[in-house]
Motif scaffolding. Structure first.
Motif, mmCIF file in Angstrom:
data_model
loop_
_atom_site.group_PDB
_atom_site.id
_atom_site.type_symbol
_atom_site.label_atom_id
_atom_site.label_comp_id
_atom_site.label_asym_id
_atom_site.label_seq_id
_atom_site.Cartn_x
_atom_site.Cartn_y
_atom_site.Cartn_z
ATOM 1 N N ASN A 79 4.577 -8.131 -6.765
ATOM 2 C CA ASN A 79 4.558 -7.416 -5.486
ATOM 3 C C ASN A 79 3.174 -7.547 -4.864
ATOM 4 O O ASN A 79 2.296 -8.201 -5.434
ATOM 5 C CB ASN A 79 4.924 -5.940 -5.700
ATOM 6 N N ALA A 80 2.980 -6.871 -3.743
ATOM 7 C CA ALA A 80 1.688 -6.972 -3.054
ATOM 8 C C ALA A 80 0.580 -6.316 -3.862
ATOM 9 O O ALA A 80 -0.528 -6.850 -3.975
ATOM 10 C CB ALA A 80 1.788 -6.313 -1.687
ATOM 11 N N SER A 81 0.873 -5.151 -4.439
ATOM 12 C CA SER A 81 -0.215 -4.438 -5.125
ATOM 13 C C SER A 81 -0.701 -5.201 -6.348
ATOM 14 O O SER A 81 -1.888 -5.136 -6.682
ATOM 15 C CB SER A 81 0.194 -3.016 -5.494
ATOM 16 N N HIS A 107 -1.702 1.131 3.375
ATOM 17 C CA HIS A 107 -0.766 1.616 2.365
ATOM 18 C C HIS A 107 -1.584 2.016 1.131
ATOM 19 O O HIS A 107 -2.628 1.417 0.859
ATOM 20 C CB HIS A 107 0.213 0.489 2.021
ATOM 21 N N ASN A 109 -1.300 1.296 -1.769
ATOM 22 C CA ASN A 109 -1.529 0.189 -2.706
ATOM 23 C C ASN A 109 -2.679 -0.726 -2.295
ATOM 24 O O ASN A 109 -3.064 -1.613 -3.049
ATOM 25 C CB ASN A 109 -0.241 -0.627 -2.877
ATOM 26 N N ASP A 183 -3.482 -7.806 3.117
ATOM 27 C CA ASP A 183 -2.194 -7.299 2.641
ATOM 28 C C ASP A 183 -1.198 -7.679 3.737
ATOM 29 O O ASP A 183 -1.174 -7.065 4.805
ATOM 30 C CB ASP A 183 -2.279 -5.781 2.462
ATOM 31 N N THR A 185 2.119 -7.742 3.561
ATOM 32 C CA THR A 185 3.465 -7.263 3.238
ATOM 33 C C THR A 185 4.314 -7.076 4.486
ATOM 34 O O THR A 185 5.523 -7.312 4.463
ATOM 35 C CB THR A 185 3.351 -5.906 2.504
ATOM 36 N N GLN A 186 3.695 -6.630 5.572
ATOM 37 C CA GLN A 186 4.477 -6.321 6.771
ATOM 38 C C GLN A 186 4.566 -7.487 7.753
ATOM 39 O O GLN A 186 5.158 -7.318 8.819
ATOM 40 C CB GLN A 186 3.880 -5.096 7.491
ATOM 41 N N SER A 206 4.834 -9.075 -0.938
ATOM 42 C CA SER A 206 6.032 -8.911 -1.760
ATOM 43 C C SER A 206 7.175 -9.583 -0.998
ATOM 44 O O SER A 206 7.079 -9.764 0.212
ATOM 45 C CB SER A 206 6.312 -7.426 -2.002
ATOM 46 N N LYS A 209 10.517 -7.500 1.982
ATOM 47 C CA LYS A 209 10.630 -7.102 3.387
ATOM 48 C C LYS A 209 10.937 -8.337 4.243
ATOM 49 O O LYS A 209 12.064 -8.813 4.257
ATOM 50 C CB LYS A 209 9.367 -6.368 3.822
#
Ligand SMILES: Cc1ncc(COP(=O)(O)O)c(C=O)c1O
Length: 394
Positions: A79-81, A107, A109, A183, A185-186, A206, A209
């Motif tokens: 995942n991203a974290s 976030h 994370n 990051d 992720t979005q 991650s 999404k």
């Protein structure tokens, strides 16, 4: 129009307006089907490990292609974290070093690993305050100096979902030799991402999404020049160069790390996650990430403008450079905990839920997050529903 039969590929869109990719993306039927042969092999005791390991390498190459990098710059993560923590723990920190970040918009994370680095290594966290819902590039640049080792920020924040302007930050990082860790992720899968163009050194993602993949599957991009200098906190068979030896061969007395980012790979891989990511990225690449970004941002601009015409509090006001794939309704002071959440936001959320519009509430804001499966008609339906809700309030 995107070249996909949307309701066939994404049955979730047949009966609902799904605007919640920032929470969890939809997977397509193609992606769903891509996992089945492996599960079938497991079910029947047919060992496919070798071909799955080859498939992981194909997926690594596809991750690289997706963001314009090289497969030697991609680590496979959960995942991203995990990606963020890998970088945070691969630096040889010295007291007095600093990390620049904007915690009010990140976030958890992308905050917690830095709090740990601060406590363990006596590193300074240079906190940048948000500016009207955005991570302000000028303030980030101002915070960077010769003791800055890492600048950690979201390409697009979890909420209100604004894009971060990265170019001046990347320039300052290059000037001072700091590592720019994004990051993403979005954004990855929804907004076109070219790490070379953006001047990013690391990018953590991650697949759940925008990449339309599974939980527990992600990747970390780390620029080759950095990766070759960084020391992984953890080691396992896939972190080291095995040469031609099989995985089960005795461990040599000295460790030779894999070249580049694959040194951050640890144990066995999430095979279903890799199969899913490979299939979904295939679909995304077939459409083209630039085309997806154009389609999605045109929808979010339409949505934001429609809400504004109704007098609803669109965070950030009229669409602009900050607009990506997310539109948030609410007050920015609620966002940073300055004000209790407005009851009207709860009521509007409930109204949308009751009308099969799936969105989420985050930090006092109602977040509409869009992807390639959303359409103009859906945007218009959401605006019409908002109009009905407003009438009910009178
Ligand atoms: C910006 C951002 N980073 C990270 C995460 C989650 O991190 P992870 O993929 O490690 O669970 C989210 C949302 O779930 C997010 O919005």
């Amino acid at each position: 129009m995107l070249p996909l039969d949307l309701t066939k590929e994404f049955p979730a869109t047949a009966n609902a307006v799904y605007m919640d990719v920032a929470n969890q993306g939809l997977i397509s039927r193609t992606t769903w089907a891509s996992i089945e042969p492996h599960l079938d092999n497991r079910l029947h005791g047919r060992n496919d490990e070798e071909s799955m390991l080859e498939h992981v390498e194909r997926t690594r190459t596809r991750f690289a292609q997706f963001i314009n990098s090289d497969q030697s710059e991609i680590a496979i993560t959960k995942n991203a974290s995990e990606g963020i923590n890998i970088i945070a723990n691969a630096f040889d920190w010295r007291p007095g070093d600093n990390v620049v970040l904007c915690p009010k918009l990140e976030h958890a994370n992308n905050i917690l690993p830095w709090l740990q680095v601060k406590d363990r290594h006596n590193v300074e966290l240079r906190v940048v305050e948000p500016d009207n819902g955005s991570i302000p590039p000028d303030a980030v640049v101002k915070a960077i100096d010769s003791r800055t080792r890492i600048v950690a920020l979201a390409t697009v924040t979890m909420v209100p979902g604004f894009r971060t302007v990265l170019e001046p930050i990347s320039e300052a990082c290059r000037h001072y030799g700091a590592f720019l860790l994004a990051d993403a992720t979005q954004s990855v899968g929804i907004l076109h991402t070219d790490v070379a163009q953006l001047g990013i050194d690391g990018l953590a993602v991650s697949t759940v999404k925008g990449l339309m993949g599974l939980y527990g599957s992600g990747f970390l991009y780390c620029r080759q020049e950095w990766a070759d200098r960084l020391n992984p906190a953890y080691l396992a068979r896939f972190s080291v160069d095995l040469g031609n030896a099989p995985e089960s061969a005795p461990v040599p007395s000295s460790v030779k790390l894999r070249r580049g980012a694959p040194r951050f790979d640890v144990g066995h891989y999430n095979f279903p996650g890799m199969l899913a990511a490979y299939a979904s990225m295939g679909q995304l690449l077939e459409i083209g990430t630039a085309a997806i970004e154009r389609s999605v941002t045109s929808l979010t601009k339409r949505l934001a403008s429609g809400f504004l015409e109704l007098g609803l509090p669109v965070c950030g006001g009229p669409p602009g450079r900050h607009t990506g794939s997310i539109v948030a309704l609410g007050d920015t002071s609620a966002l940073v905990g300055g004000r209790p959440v407005d009851d009207r936001i709860h009521s509007l959320h409930e109204h949308f839920t009751n009308n099969q519009v799936i969105v989420s509430a985050r930090r006092g804001m109602l977040r509409f997050s869009l992807h390639l499966y959303n359409t103009d008609d859906e945007v218009d339906r959401v605006i019409d529903l908002a109009k009905i809700w407003l009438k009910q309030q009178k």
